[in-house]
Write a protein that holds these residues in place. Structure first.
Motif, PDB file in Angstrom:
ATOM      1  N   GLY A 195       0.824  -1.210   0.000  1.00 30.31           N
ATOM      2  CA  GLY A 195       0.000   0.000   0.000  1.00 30.31           C
ATOM      3  C   GLY A 195       0.852   1.251   0.000  1.00 30.31           C
ATOM      4  N   PHE A 196       1.999   1.218   0.699  1.00 20.91           N
ATOM      5  CA  PHE A 196       2.910   2.368   0.748  1.00 20.91           C
ATOM      6  C   PHE A 196       3.536   2.616  -0.627  1.00 20.91           C
ATOM      7  CE2 PHE A 196       7.194   4.095   1.265  1.00 20.91           C
ATOM      8  CZ  PHE A 196       6.888   5.293   1.903  1.00 20.91           C
ATOM      9  N   ILE A 197       3.956   1.520  -1.297  1.00 24.70           N
ATOM     10  CA  ILE A 197       4.556   1.653  -2.631  1.00 24.70           C
ATOM     11  C   ILE A 197       3.525   2.194  -3.629  1.00 24.70           C
ATOM     12  CG2 ILE A 197       5.540   0.375  -4.575  1.00 24.70           C
ATOM     13  CD1 ILE A 197       6.767  -1.544  -2.530  1.00 24.70           C
ATOM     14  N   GLY A 198       2.301   1.675  -3.520  1.00 25.88           N
ATOM     15  CA  GLY A 198       1.235   2.150  -4.404  1.00 25.88           C
ATOM     16  C   GLY A 198       0.942   3.616  -4.192  1.00 25.88           C
ATOM     17  N   LEU A 199       0.940   4.051  -2.938  1.00 26.16           N
ATOM     18  CA  LEU A 199       0.695   5.457  -2.613  1.00 26.16           C
ATOM     19  C   LEU A 199       1.793   6.342  -3.193  1.00 26.16           C
ATOM     20  CD1 LEU A 199      -0.928   7.598  -1.087  1.00 26.16           C
ATOM     21  CD2 LEU A 199       0.440   7.080   0.947  1.00 26.16           C
ATOM     22  N   LYS A 200       3.033   5.894  -3.052  1.00 28.81           N
ATOM     23  CA  LYS A 200       4.165   6.660  -3.579  1.00 28.81           C
ATOM     24  C   LYS A 200       4.074   6.800  -5.098  1.00 28.81           C
ATOM     25  CE  LYS A 200       8.234   4.792  -3.876  1.00 28.81           C
ATOM     26  NZ  LYS A 200       9.547   4.187  -3.532  1.00 28.81           N
ATOM     27  N   ASN A 201       3.686   5.715  -5.783  1.00 24.53           N
ATOM     28  CA  ASN A 201       3.562   5.748  -7.241  1.00 24.53           C
ATOM     29  C   ASN A 201       2.463   6.702  -7.686  1.00 24.53           C
ATOM     30  OD1 ASN A 201       5.626   3.886  -7.534  1.00 24.53           O
ATOM     31  ND2 ASN A 201       4.250   2.115  -7.619  1.00 24.53           N
ATOM     32  N   LYS A 202       1.369   6.734  -6.931  1.00 22.71           N
ATOM     33  CA  LYS A 202       0.255   7.618  -7.284  1.00 22.71           C
ATOM     34  C   LYS A 202       0.636   9.084  -7.094  1.00 22.71           C
ATOM     35  CE  LYS A 202      -3.311   4.210  -6.221  1.00 22.71           C
ATOM     36  NZ  LYS A 202      -4.344   3.775  -5.254  1.00 22.71           N
ATOM     37  N   VAL A 203       1.403   9.363  -6.046  1.00 18.33           N
ATOM     38  CA  VAL A 203       1.878  10.731  -5.824  1.00 18.33           C
ATOM     39  C   VAL A 203       2.774  11.177  -6.974  1.00 18.33           C
ATOM     40  CG1 VAL A 203       3.307  12.193  -4.355  1.00 18.33           C
ATOM     41  CG2 VAL A 203       1.670  10.626  -3.311  1.00 18.33           C
ATOM     42  N   MET A 204       3.694  10.284  -7.396  1.00 16.93           N
ATOM     43  CA  MET A 204       4.590  10.606  -8.509  1.00 16.93           C
ATOM     44  C   MET A 204       3.800  10.814  -9.809  1.00 16.93           C
ATOM     45  SD  MET A 204       7.635  10.821  -7.375  1.00 16.93           S
ATOM     46  CE  MET A 204       8.517  10.800  -8.922  1.00 16.93           C
ATOM     47  N   ALA A 205       2.792   9.952 -10.029  1.00 10.77           N
ATOM     48  CA  ALA A 205       1.970  10.077 -11.241  1.00 10.77           C
ATOM     49  C   ALA A 205       1.201  11.394 -11.248  1.00 10.77           C
ATOM     50  CB  ALA A 205       1.000   8.897 -11.337  1.00 10.77           C
ATOM     51  N   ALA A 206       0.700  11.803 -10.077  1.00 11.69           N
ATOM     52  CA  ALA A 206      -0.028  13.073  -9.973  1.00 11.69           C
ATOM     53  C   ALA A 206       0.882  14.247 -10.299  1.00 11.69           C
ATOM     54  CB  ALA A 206      -0.611  13.221  -8.569  1.00 11.69           C
ATOM     55  N   LEU A 207       2.122  14.208  -9.794  1.00 11.24           N
ATOM     56  CA  LEU A 207       3.076  15.277 -10.079  1.00 11.24           C
ATOM     57  C   LEU A 207       3.410  15.343 -11.566  1.00 11.24           C
ATOM     58  CD1 LEU A 207       5.501  14.889  -7.029  1.00 11.24           C
ATOM     59  CD2 LEU A 207       3.829  16.704  -7.419  1.00 11.24           C
ATOM     60  N   VAL A 208       3.570  14.171 -12.186  1.00 15.23           N
ATOM     61  CA  VAL A 208       3.858  14.120 -13.622  1.00 15.23           C
ATOM     62  C   VAL A 208       2.705  14.721 -14.424  1.00 15.23           C
ATOM     63  CG1 VAL A 208       4.149  12.577 -15.599  1.00 15.23           C
ATOM     64  CG2 VAL A 208       5.441  12.163 -13.500  1.00 15.23           C
ATOM     65  N   CYS A 209       1.467  14.335 -14.073  1.00 19.56           N
ATOM     66  CA  CYS A 209       0.285  14.831 -14.786  1.00 19.56           C
ATOM     67  C   CYS A 209       0.135  16.348 -14.646  1.00 19.56           C
ATOM     68  CB  CYS A 209      -0.976  14.146 -14.263  1.00 19.56           C
ATOM     69  SG  CYS A 209      -1.083  12.402 -14.701  1.00 19.56           S
ATOM     70  N   ILE A 210       0.584  16.877 -13.525  1.00 17.99           N
ATOM     71  CA  ILE A 210       0.478  18.318 -13.297  1.00 17.99           C
ATOM     72  C   ILE A 210       1.559  19.080 -14.053  1.00 17.99           C
ATOM     73  CG2 ILE A 210       0.707  20.145 -11.564  1.00 17.99           C
ATOM     74  CD1 ILE A 210      -0.617  18.214  -9.559  1.00 17.99           C
ATOM     75  N   PHE A 211       2.798  18.565 -13.985  1.00 16.16           N
ATOM     76  CA  PHE A 211       3.929  19.344 -14.488  1.00 16.16           C
ATOM     77  C   PHE A 211       4.277  19.094 -15.959  1.00 16.16           C
ATOM     78  CE2 PHE A 211       4.786  19.646  -9.888  1.00 16.16           C
ATOM     79  CZ  PHE A 211       4.919  21.019  -9.789  1.00 16.16           C
ATOM     80  N   VAL A 212       4.016  17.907 -16.496  1.00 14.34           N
ATOM     81  CA  VAL A 212       4.365  17.642 -17.897  1.00 14.34           C
ATOM     82  C   VAL A 212       3.592  18.551 -18.852  1.00 14.34           C
ATOM     83  CG1 VAL A 212       4.214  15.949 -19.759  1.00 14.34           C
ATOM     84  CG2 VAL A 212       5.224  15.306 -17.575  1.00 14.34           C
ATOM     85  N   PRO A 213       2.249  18.660 -18.748  1.00 12.80           N
ATOM     86  CA  PRO A 213       1.540  19.599 -19.633  1.00 12.80           C
ATOM     87  C   PRO A 213       2.017  21.037 -19.456  1.00 12.80           C
ATOM     88  CG  PRO A 213      -0.003  18.100 -18.580  1.00 12.80           C
ATOM     89  CD  PRO A 213       1.313  17.915 -17.895  1.00 12.80           C
TER      90      PRO A 213
END
Length: 267
Positions: A58-76
Motif C-alpha cells: 500500500g505504501f509503494i502504491g501510494l508513492k507511485n500515485k503521488v509521482m503520477a499526480a506530479l507528472v500529470c500536473i507538471f508535464v503539460p
C-alpha cells in the motif's frame, strides 16, 4: 520533410488550428482531472495505510500515485512553456500559443462559409468583381499590379498542404490536374510566373527581398505572418492568399486581420 515546418506552421489553416485548439483543451482537462483522481486515490490510500501501517504494498502504491499526480500536473505545464518560449525557432509553437485567438479570427473572417436555412455550412464563391480591384487606384509598380492581377485569376482554387513547391510546375498545371497549393506554394508559384524564384516556406520567404514598413506596402509585396504568407493587393488593405482547405485561395479585406511579422518587397 522539406516543407514540414510549412505544414506545421499554417496558423491560418482552419483545420490545423482547430486540431491545436482541441489538443490544448484535452491537455488542460488532462492536467486538471487526472491529478484530482490521483489525489483522491492517494487520500484513500493514506487512510488505508493509517489503518494498516504494515501494508508495504500500500505504501509503494501510494508513492507511485503521488509521482503520477506530479507528472500529470507538471508535464503539460512544461509542454506549454517550451512551445511558448520557442515560438521564433519552432513555427508551430506560435500557432500553439495563439490557437484559441486565431480560431476565433478565422471563424470571423472566413468569407466563403455561410449558413444555409438548415444551419448547414456551405462553400460559396464570391464573384471576383465584388472586390473592385483597380490597378489605377492600387499603389505600386506596373509589375507589382500585374503580379496581383495574375494572383487574382486563381481565387477560389484549391488549397493543399505542401502544394505548389515544384519549381518545374506552373500554377495553371497544378490546378489543371486537380491539385492545390498552400500559402507559400501559392506566392512562390505567382512569382515564378514572372521569373522570380522565392521557392520555400513562409519562414524563408520572410527573409527574401527587402523589408518595407506596412504603411509603405505596395501591390505585389509579400505580407508575412507567423506561419502564413500573402500577397498585398495595393488597393486598400486587401490581400490575396491561399488561406485554408476550407476557403482555398481567397481575398481578405484587411491585411492586419492578424499580426504581421514582416513585409517583403521582391521586385
Amino acid at each position: 520533410m522539406l516543407y514540414l515546418l510549412d505544414l506545421m506552421g499554417s496558423c491560418s489553416d482552419y483545420n490545423f488550428i482547430s486540431i491545436l485548439v482541441v489538443l490544448k483543451r484535452i491537455l488542460a482537462i488532462f492536467q486538471l482531472v487526472v491529478p484530482i483522481i490521483l489525489v483522491v486515490s492517494c487520500i484513500w490510500g493514506l487512510i488505508r495505510l493509517m489503518i494498516n501501517p504494515d501494508d508495504k504494498k500500500g505504501f509503494i502504491g501510494l508513492k507511485n500515485k503521488v509521482m503520477a499526480a506530479l507528472v500529470c500536473i507538471f508535464v503539460p505545464f512544461v509542454v506549454n512553456l517550451v512551445l511558448m518560449w520557442t515560438e521564433e525557432s519552432f513555427n508551430v509553437s506560435f500557432c500553439w500559443s495563439m490557437a484559441e485567438e486565431y480560431k476565433a479570427q478565422l471563424d470571423a473572417t472566413d468569407q466563403y462559409d455561410v449558413a444555409t436555412s438548415t444551419g448547414e455550412k456551405k462553400f460559396v464563391q464570391k464573384d471576383l468583381s465584388d472586390y473592385h480591384f483597380s490597378d489605377k487606384k492600387a499603389k505600386g509598380s506596373t509589375l507589382g499590379k500585374d503580379i496581383v492581377q495574375y494572383a487574382l485569376t486563381f481565387v477560389g482554387k484549391k488549397y493543399a498542404w505542401g502544394g505548389g513547391h515544384n519549381a518545374n510546375e506552373s500554377l495553371e498545371d497544378i490546378f489543371a490536374r486537380g491539385g492545390g497549393v498552400d500559402c507559400s506554394g501559392f506566392t512562390s508559384g505567382v512569382y515564378r510566373h514572372f521569373g522570380y524564384d522565392i521557392t520555400g516556406t513562409d519562414l524563408t520567404q520572410a527573409n527574401m527581398g527587402r523589408e518595407v514598413a506596412y504603411n509603405e506596402a505596395q501591390a505585389g509585396d509579400l505580407i508575412v505572418y507567423h506561419g502564413h504568407v500573402a500577397i498585398f493587393m495595393g488597393d486598400g488593405n486587401k490581400i490575396v492568399h491561399a488561406s485554408s482547405p476550407r476557403s482555398g485561395i481567397k481575398i481578405t479585406d484587411n491585411a492586419t486581420y492578424r499580426t504581421i511579422k514582416t513585409v517583403r518587397r521582391i521586385i
